[in-house]
Design an enzyme around this catalytic site. Structure first.
Site, mmCIF file in Angstrom:
data_model
loop_
_atom_site.group_PDB
_atom_site.id
_atom_site.type_symbol
_atom_site.label_atom_id
_atom_site.label_comp_id
_atom_site.label_asym_id
_atom_site.label_seq_id
_atom_site.Cartn_x
_atom_site.Cartn_y
_atom_site.Cartn_z
ATOM 1 C CD GLU A 157 4.288 0.999 6.994
ATOM 2 O OE1 GLU A 157 5.006 1.284 7.960
ATOM 3 O OE2 GLU A 157 3.989 1.845 6.114
ATOM 4 C CG ASP A 165 -0.189 0.079 2.526
ATOM 5 O OD1 ASP A 165 0.860 -0.611 2.663
ATOM 6 O OD2 ASP A 165 -0.617 0.816 3.443
ATOM 7 C CG ASP A 217 7.032 4.179 1.960
ATOM 8 O OD1 ASP A 217 7.047 3.007 2.356
ATOM 9 O OD2 ASP A 217 6.465 5.102 2.590
HETATM 10 ZN ZN LIG Z 1 7.020 2.145 4.130
HETATM 11 ZN ZN LIG Z 2 5.544 4.874 4.413
#
Ligand SMILES: [Zn+2]
Ligand SMILES: [Zn+2]
Ligand SMILES: [Zn+2]
Ligand SMILES: [Zn+2]
Lengths: 480, 480
Positions: B167, B100, B133
């Protein structure tokens, strides 16, 4: 010249008619702080102008120009100047009031439609926006005029009126108008004014009429600490850099103690102690610690001593911390190090304090305290706005007349109060005209002027109309 | 067993193909924190599951149930468990990642469409939400798998995978899954795991690879002071009552000094001083005061000494004041005395500190300081959330393998870092599995993980894929 009993009787006999007129005024949503109601504010000025003219007052609507609000250029509602009577043997009284009101929506929590005057027969409350602030008092004067016109009675004084439509939004344009008007000499609408009467504040409580002879001033500060170029994450940068919030809170924590003492050197010292005669006034006030507790809804007064609590509001400076701009303010938990934060605080000031004397003391102190922190952040302190305090001579004949009128109508002596807030126009009149100004409230302390369910009590409106008329007779009778 | 050169060559030869796959992943806006993207998060889980299966990984999608977000009940995206290899002679490495991403809209200030991977040929940046990320690192593992499958190479270790899709929104459901899974013994997907590798953080700078062996924990406090039943006007009540803001600011001003020292007794004392060998690590780091100044955009470090600044973030607790809920926070000047205000502050903690040890110290201190104020207001202090700090043994073979891999791929020793923030799953794995956990970042410190224009450098993605593969070979080769 005693107040004619026909006048008093006329007010009683016409009470329902007067309340109906108050309903007409409340029905015009003359909200000055919201651009979309601006036509209604103009509508209200026309309504009031029409009423004054029909009661024999010569009027002039003064165009105050335009202003910008919420990125919109808007025409300012006119000031209404009025005059009735020109007898050089009579005193001349200048009356001030404002015909605009605070915003109100039923959804704010009103029990009734805010712009429909609701007469609660059981409690005697007349509920509606503007009922007490400030349409009720203005209509009190109309009631006095109507009684005299209908009864064919001569007014005991010459009257001058100054009504504005922007009071709830900073009285824009009014100061300039007053200052310009006084320079016109014989041509001035204020020429020959002997005293001023303003009915735009409230009794201390819901029991005892009062006269108000003092107002605190204000200096409002914005203290900004900036450091990083953008907000930082406390996980990444916590304990690496000088955090603006830490600096700001440290300084804000040094401004005032939890018992209300102002820590900025020199501010407290400026105010002389109260003398016995002044303390006697506070002791006599119909106002108790319990009244304060009820008004704030919690037993949190700084003292249990009535006089000391009252003096905190009426004759001492106060420093309040209002909040912080730029920091996290929502619910929940955000781990931000805000990049730039501005603490907002203000000092209410009392004579002989002036903004000009207070501002440098605060700036110097804040800058000194910041220097002690050895922070690499940047400090900026600004004065956002200010106003001087006001204190009138309550032994003046203007007050004496109001005291006599109160005793005549309410069968009791009024409280003599000073207020903790400000009504800037008071100072402008006092300084520009150089005459005594009297604050003669009509409503009670629980009227909720700027709140939901604003009301004026029927008896305050009706007896208050008698009070205003009686005051004029006492002014006319008293030896100046 | 040295890393086969075919593997390294395959990664180089297929770089454009790998980047294209990263583009596919970025194109799925798997934003977990916004309910309307929830189907996309599921779409991303299906995409990733398909990739894993096509590369020979046995997978299982674990339903984590439902949760409520913004008053809406939503299904949680599945955790993806995976296994490939079951050779009892090989070590077993568990890989964690999250599929995510943070929210992103072009209007936030992105120069390009956030969910379209843009390859900037001049700078080598691969720009898009999730690029670093945490889709880039996850795809690094796919690259490793694809190379081995295509080349017919045997993997040097058994691999287990645990990928989640929540997350960025509190990893809901994951802790329970991990804790349940480890109780299943031989049936557990984590059975036989020898070490964990997480690639979800960043280099300290944009120059030097690093391994991360520590994370700070957190205790987040909400300190509420309430007094009056409703907001008050400072003109009317200033200096009559105890003002909640004054009490709150006074207490908040006693939590931390402008130089970062925590004033809550006992908090600082809990942390032992750094020994020479630890200080040597900080001295060696490729990170300067100038780097910090550049990252924050201003010369505001607490010290000019590199080691002291670095220790502030990596091995010292920190206390940040985040803001105040309930006070005035807008622009302009409001003269309110807020009725109830809540200060938000948090302490980042380091071993041996724990939330259980810190919370009572803070509560006791705050209550003592409040008692000293003699205020009639009410105090309430709550712990909004907390997490323990984490510190791994960086002399463990898991780290040794990662150091060797870094030296092989990047021709330099990695920085050994501790991070100031938290990655809660790290602690869950360490405590539930009882094995060493390594944080092996792929991206650089300036990637802007949660910001606009998030990017990963092409070289970090490609060399990083080699690093992940090489790390597996070093783990396979090292004597445990
Ligand atoms: Zn992350
Ligand atoms: Zn993050
Ligand atoms: Zn008013
Ligand atoms: Zn008002």
């Amino acid at each position: 010249m005693a107040t004619p009993s026909q006048f008093l009787k006329f007010v009683d006999d016409n009470a329902d008619k007067f309340i109906k007129r108050l309903g007409e005024a409340v029905a015009i949503p003359s909200v000055s702080g919201d651009g979309k109601y601006r036509p209604e504010v103009f509508g209200m000025s026309a309504w009031l102008d029409g009423q004054l003219q029909s009661l024999g007052v010569t009027t002039k609507l003064v165009d105050l120009g335009k202003h910008v609000m919420d990125d919109q250029e808007l025409p300012l509602p006119p000031a209404i100047l009025g005059r009735i009577g020109d007898d050089p043997k009579k005193k001349t009284v200048l009356i001030y009031g404002h015909y605009d009101v605070q915003p109100a929506q039923k959804s704010d929590g009103w029990d009734t439609e805010p712009f429909t005057l609701v007469v609660d027969e059981k409690t005697g409350k007349l509920i509606g926006r503007g009922s007490t602030d400030d349409k009720g008092p203005i209509l009190g004067w109309l009631n006095v005029l109507e009684a005299h016109k209908t009864l064919g009675l001569e007014l005991p004084v010459n009257l001058r009126f100054c009504f504005e439509g922007m009071e709830e939004n900073g009285s824009e344009g009014l100061d300039d108008l007053i200052k310009t008007e006084v320079t016109k000499g014989k041509e001035s609408w204020f020429d020959g004014v002997d005293c001023v009467c303003i009915s735009d504040n409230y009794w201390l409580n819901s029991r005892t009429p009062c006269l108000t002879y003092g107002l605190r001033g204000l200096v409002y500060f914005k203290l900004t600490i900036s450091g990083p170029a953008r907000d930082l994450h406390s996980g990444v940068f916590g304990r690496m850099v000088h955090e603006p919030m830490t600096d700001l809170i440290t300084i804000m924590g040094k401004l005032v103690t939890p018992d209300g003492t102002i820590l900025v050197p020199g501010v407290e010292d400026m105010v002389p102690s109260a003398q016995d005669d002044e303390i006697a006034i506070y002791e006599k006030l119909d106002y108790s610690v319990k009244d304060v507790e009820e008004a704030v809804g919690a037993p949190i007064t700084l003292s249990q001593d009535k006089v000391s609590v009252i003096m905190g509001r009426m004759r001492l400076p106060s420093l309040s911390l209002h909040g912080i701009e730029g920091a996290f303010y929502g619910p929940g938990a955000k781990t931000v190090i805000p990049a730039s934060v501005s603490g907002k605080f203000s000092i209410r000031i009392v004579p002989p304090q002036t903004p000009e004397a207070i501002e440098p003391l605060v700036k110097k102190y804040v800058e000194q305290e910041f220097a002690k922190l050895n922070s690499k952040n940047k400090l900026k302190i600004e004065n956002l706005h200010d106003g001087r305090p006001w204190l009138a001579d309550h032994r003046h004949w203007n007050y004496e007349a109001a005291i006599r009128a109160t005793e005549a109508v309410y069968k009791r002596s009024p409280d003599l109060t000073r207020e903790g807030g400000s009504i800037p126009v008071t100072l402008t009149f006092a300084e520009s005209l150089g005459v005594n100004v009297l604050l003669l409230p009509m409503g009670r302390g629980d009227d909720g002027a700027h709140s939901t369910n604003e009301k004026i009590d029927r008896s305050n409106f009706i007896e208050g109309s008698k009070l205003l008329g009686t005051y004029l007779y006492e002014v006319g009778a008293i030896k100046a």
